[in-house]
Design an enzyme around this catalytic site. Sequence first.
Site, short mmCIF file in Angstrom:
data_model
loop_
_atom_site.label_atom_id
_atom_site.label_comp_id
_atom_site.label_asym_id
_atom_site.label_seq_id
_atom_site.Cartn_x
_atom_site.Cartn_y
_atom_site.Cartn_z
N TRP A 92 0.82 -1.22 0.00
CA TRP A 92 0.00 0.00 0.00
C TRP A 92 0.85 1.27 0.00
CZ3 TRP A 92 -4.86 -0.48 3.70
CH2 TRP A 92 -5.70 -1.49 3.21
N HIS B 196 12.93 -2.13 -0.98
CA HIS B 196 12.11 -1.62 -2.10
C HIS B 196 12.88 -0.48 -2.77
CE1 HIS B 196 8.94 0.37 -4.33
NE2 HIS B 196 8.25 -0.75 -4.22
N GLU C 19 12.02 2.31 -3.76
CA GLU C 19 11.73 3.64 -3.22
C GLU C 19 12.54 3.90 -1.95
OE1 GLU C 19 7.45 3.20 -3.25
OE2 GLU C 19 7.51 3.25 -5.44
N SER D 117 3.67 -2.29 -12.01
CA SER D 117 2.51 -2.09 -12.90
C SER D 117 1.76 -3.38 -13.21
CB SER D 117 2.94 -1.37 -14.18
OG SER D 117 3.45 -0.08 -13.86
N GLY E 121 1.45 -2.73 -6.20
CA GLY E 121 1.30 -1.43 -5.55
C GLY E 121 -0.09 -0.88 -5.78
N GLY E 122 -0.22 0.01 -6.76
CA GLY E 122 -1.47 0.74 -7.01
C GLY E 122 -2.70 -0.16 -7.07
#
Length: 250
Positions: A13, A98, A100, A213, A234-235
Site C-alpha cells: 500500500w 524496495h 523507493e 505495474s 502497488g497501485g
Amino acid sequence: MTMPVPRLIVGNWKMNGTRRALSEVETLARALRNQAAICQVAVCPPATLLQQVTVATGHGAVKTGGQDCHAAEIGAHTGDISASMLRDAGATYVIVGHSERRTAHGETDGTVRIKARAALDAGLIPIICVGETAIERETGVAVTVVEQQMQGSTPELTADEVVVVAYEPVWAIGTGLVPTEQDIAEMHSAIRAWLARHLGDAGPRISILYGGSMKPDNAASILAIDNVDGGLIGGASLKAEDFLAIIRCA
Ligand code: PGA
C-alpha cells in the site's frame, strides 16, 4: 519429490490508507474465506494500520506485512520500527530494499541484507526487492545488476529459514510500463539459477515475485511465465476488487 514453490500475491500500500481503507481488507478477507485458498495473499499497509489490518483479516486467509524495518531490535532510532515490533503487531512478512527506500533513503545492498537478517531473527519472512533502472535495462546490464543485488542483499539462511524475492524493474513501478514476457522470463530464470547456486537446498523453496505495474488486465499473462511465483502489487492492491482480480489469476 520436489515441492512446488508457494504462490504468493502481496499488496504494497506504500504511504496510502487510513482507517477508512479497512473496509477494503474486510471485503478481501470475506471474498477469500468463501473460496478454496487460491494462493497465499498478504497486504502490507502503512505501519499505523498494521494491527488493525491484521485483525480485519481475521488472522486467516490474508496475512499482513510491514513495508520496511530497522536492522536493530530496539534502541534510539527515532521514527523507525523494528522487525519484532512488526511481528508483535501481527505481521508475517516485511518488504526490505524496495527501490523507493533504496532511492529515497539511500539504502544499499548491505543495509538490505542486515534488515533481512533482522526480519528472519524476529520470525518474519523478508520480501527482498531487486530490480534494474531504465538505463541499466537499455545498456544491457539488467541481469548482471540484479545478480549483484541478490549477492549483496540476501543473507545466509539456516535450513528452516525462507525469504521471498521480488523482481521489480524500477522503471516499471507506478508507470504503467511492463517488461516484455521474454525479459521477465529471462530475469526470473536468472534469479532462480542464482538461488540454486548460492542457497543450495533452500533455493527451490523461495518464491520469486514480479512487481511493477501489475494490473488485473496483465496479471494472467505475467503470472503464467516460468519462475514467476506471484506478484508484488502497488497501485492495484488498494481496491479490493482489483486486487482480487489479480489474485484470481494466480
Ligand atoms: P505498482 O508498484 O504496482 O504501483 O507499480 C509495485 C511496487 O512498487 O511494489
